[in-house]
Write an enzyme that holds these catalytic residues in place. Structure first.
Site, PDB file in Angstrom:
ATOM      1  CG  HIS A 237      15.832  -7.135 -13.355  1.00 61.03           C
ATOM      2  ND1 HIS A 237      16.360  -7.231 -12.088  1.00 61.03           N
ATOM      3  CD2 HIS A 237      15.086  -8.249 -13.529  1.00 61.03           C
ATOM      4  CE1 HIS A 237      15.937  -8.356 -11.521  1.00 61.03           C
ATOM      5  NE2 HIS A 237      15.163  -8.992 -12.379  1.00 61.03           N
ATOM      6  CB  SER A 251      17.305 -14.130 -10.765  1.00 60.27           C
ATOM      7  OG  SER A 251      15.963 -14.538 -10.709  1.00 60.27           O
ATOM      8  NE  ARG A 298      11.325  -8.801 -12.757  1.00 58.87           N
ATOM      9  CZ  ARG A 298      11.724  -9.720 -13.609  1.00 58.87           C
ATOM     10  NH1 ARG A 298      11.792  -9.449 -14.898  1.00 58.87           N
ATOM     11  NH2 ARG A 298      12.039 -10.937 -13.196  1.00 58.87           N
ATOM     12  CG  HIS A 372      15.508  -7.673 -17.355  1.00 62.90           C
ATOM     13  ND1 HIS A 372      16.534  -8.592 -17.420  1.00 62.90           N
ATOM     14  CD2 HIS A 372      14.395  -8.372 -17.023  1.00 62.90           C
ATOM     15  CE1 HIS A 372      16.056  -9.803 -17.144  1.00 62.90           C
ATOM     16  NE2 HIS A 372      14.758  -9.693 -16.909  1.00 62.90           N
ATOM     17  CG  LEU A 426      11.457 -18.371 -18.572  1.00 66.25           C
ATOM     18  CD1 LEU A 426      12.026 -19.377 -17.578  1.00 66.25           C
ATOM     19  CD2 LEU A 426      12.366 -18.294 -19.789  1.00 66.25           C
TER      20      LEU A 426
END
Length: 635
Positions: A237, A251, A298, A372, A426
């Site tokens: 990350h 975040s 990312r 991450h 998620l």
């Protein structure tokens, strides 16, 4: 109604809870095993949001564009039908969560609010402040509690998974687990099992993952014959704050709301960061790609920050750059009051303020990349109808190569390819959990359930008990915690963001040494209840075996793709490597075979960002850096 069956779900995060809820809704009993209380599962740490092409802003967004961004972000290493299914289910999942009571942020008109995340030009990410994972986890936990009160769900919190139980035909008929309070080992019979145990960031030491994220459950399954897909794909990350114990995630939502990454053009600039004028700031992501800017995928943002710091251009020459939201506040000409900024980001900002003792609305945050997420995981299958459409009633959906054993969430490899887009985690957990439940239901309907005999269960229990007793009575010379520190250093320094064949081969040799030493650990604690040292030693052994697969996959994949950047072979090579790496366990080390990628919807092409890792190296470090390492032969 069909006869009631029993399914064991291992893992109490979003994927596990979604599977549990769907199975209980269908009238089957679920035994839910969780290493920690369900509400403490690592899903609670997710901050930024959940993707879904609801298109409430009228930007012309669609599930197809979401699918395209996910495939492009994954550098074309993801099988396309499951990703298409995920993108198509996303809006319905978000509306389902909304009806469950998740307190999503809303616009002034009362509509769901969406923000931008990396790898897309659309506002596609629904969010609940900066604690989205927590809100989703709590909402699903309430749904599962409903079935718990109906005696369809039985929770086993504080139990650690020790292994699967297979019958003579190789089908999964149960699992073994240990109560970490009493230290008793038990066998659980089941008609199907779902592994939803999350990632393995602890292998790399200081990661953004919780300290429970050792990946041990996935490693155990791998060692019991389950194929492990794309182990070499580990996401770094871009923005985290390093700590003594772990790294704290800042975040992507911070950049989604307008946060900017920069470093002083003079790294030794002694002025306060807010006093440095724009002309003396290097907004490196915005210069490299003016279209995506700070919201590149990312793998590219983290690699860019790494190269900036490798050049010595980090703040004061250190390994850190600024993540700046000070310009968003109205006192500096921005559009937002402190209250509005906190409404969007408070969950992240208070973490920074707590650990760094600085107000991020007044002073730019200092960050650096950290491990991450693992895109790799247990290999799982999927089934389509004759016309290529998704078959909901296919038993092999989310099933591993062991019949009756399913995987979902970060524990599977299915959805993200070589790099995960922000806010797809998620979604993949919830969609994967739903599909795993549907697959298990179809499997149990098709097979009628496979029963474990009492002797099978007892033999498995005795085997795991013997392993524990042996570890508990060990009296070697090695300290397991020191060995873990060596493992973390080996993996981060040799198999991290910048890989070379020489370093990877060195890591493989080091891992063989660590594996041998891990079986000679000193007796740190022989207590018979809440023993923490022996389970840690056991997890260490499993982490090392999993690390061998990660390093082995990186050695064998002679190209650079997504999160896997290998200086010896810095270009993507679709002619040879458009395929999944499949690791199989062997006592002397992993063996590998490969599976071609299903590219039925989009043919592989160059990623749509202006830059790739090659260009980042050339533009920041210079052409010579890209050719400064000679290729090493595979030993």
């Amino acid at each position: 109604m069909a006869a009631q069956k029993t399914v064991v779900v291992v893992g109490g995060g979003l994927a596990g809870l979604m599977s549990t809820m769907k199975l209980a809704e269908a009238g089957h009993k679920v035994k839910l095993l969780s290493l920690v209380p369900v509400k403490r599962s690592h899903s609670v740490c997710a901050q930024g949001g959940i993707n879904g092409a609801v298109n409430l802003r009228g930007e012309g967004d669609s599930p197809y564009l979401h699918f395209e961004d996910t495939i492009t972000g994954g550098d074309f290493l993801n099988h396309q039908p499951p990703v298409m299914r995920m993108a198509e289910r996303a809006p319905a999942i978000i509306f389902l969560l909304d009806r469950m009571g998740v307190p999503f942020n809303r616009t002034n008109e009362g509509l769901l609010s969406f923000r931008r995340f990396g790898g897309t030009l659309k506002h596609r990410t629904a969010y609940a402040g900066a604690t989205t994972g927590q809100q989703l986890l709590y909402a699903l936990d309430e749904q599962v509690r409903r079935w718990e009160s109906s005696n369809l769900v039985q929770k086993y919190e504080g139990w650690e998974f020790l292994g699967i139980i297979k019958d003579a035909d190789g089908k999964c008929v149960g699992v073994t687990a240990q109560n970490l309070r009493t230290m008793e080992v038990e066998s659980f019979a089941c008609d199907a099992a779902i592994i939803a145990t999350g990632g393995n960031g602890v292998i790399f030491g200081k990661s953004t993952n919780s300290i429970i994220n050792t990946g041990a459950a996935v490693s155990i399954c791998y060692q019991q014959g389950v194929k492990y897909g794309n182990p070499e794909m580990v996401q770094i990350h871009p923005t985290a704050i390093p700590g003594e114990d772990k790294c704290r995630l800042m975040s992507e939502s911070v950049r989604g709301e307008g946060g900017r990454l920069w470093s002083p053009r003079d790294p030794m600039d002694a002025r306060k960061p807010t006093d440095i004028p724009e002309k003396d700031r290097w907004y490196f992501c915005e210069e490299l790609d003016p279209v995506y800017g700070n919201l590149l995928s990312r793998d590219l943002v983290s690699f860019t920050i790494y190269c900036v710091c490798k050049k010595g251009a980090g703040i004061k020459g250190r390994q850190q750059v600024y993540l700046d939201i000070t310009q968003l506040h109205e006192s500096r000409g921005g559009p937002y009051t402190r209250e509005i900024i906190n409404d969007k980001l408070e969950g992240v900002l208070e973490i920074y303020e707590k650990f760094m003792r600085e107000d991020p609305i007044e002073t730019p945050m200092r960050i650096y990349p950290a491990v991450h997420y693992t895109m790799g995981g247990l290999w799982v299958d999927y089934g389509l109808n004759a016309d290529g459409s998704w078959n909901v009633d296919e038993p092999k959906n989310q099933m591993t190569n062991v019949p009756g054993l399913y995987a979902a969430g970060e524990a599977d490899y299915q959805y993200h390819g070589a790099n995960r887009l922000g806010a797809n985690a998620l979604l993949a957990c919830l969609v994967g959990g739903e599909i795993a439940a549907q697959g298990a239901l179809a499997y149990m309907k098709e097979t009628g359930g496979v029963e474990a005999t009492a002797s099978m269960l007892e033999d498995a229990r005795n085997e795991r008990q013997a392993e524990y007793d042996k570890l508990r009575s060990n009296n070697g010379t090695e300290n397991p915690y020191r060995l873990h520190a060596e493992l973390a250093d080996t993996m981060w320094n040799n198999c991290g963001i910048w890989r070379t064949q020489r370093d990877l081969l060195s890591a493989r040799t080091k891992l063989d040494d660590l594996a041998a030493r891990a079986h000679r650990c000193a007796l740190v604690d022989d207590s018979g209840w809440t023993n923490q040292a022996v389970p840690f030693t056991r997890a260490l052994v499993n982490m090392i075996e999993q690390s061998k697969a990660i390093v082995g996959g990186a050695i064998i994949r002679d190209e650079s793709r997504g999160a896997h950047f290998k200086m010896d072979t810095p270009d993507r090579d679709d002619s040879k490597w458009l395929k999944t790496t499949l690791a199989s366990y062997g006592p002397s080390g992993p063996s590998f075979d490969f599976e071609p990628i299903d590219c039925r919807y989009i043919a592989p092409r160059a990623r749509k960002y202006r830059i790739n890792q090659n260009k980042v190296v050339k533009e920041i470090l210079g052409e010579e850096a890209l050719h400064g390492v000679g290729a090493e032969p595979v030993a």
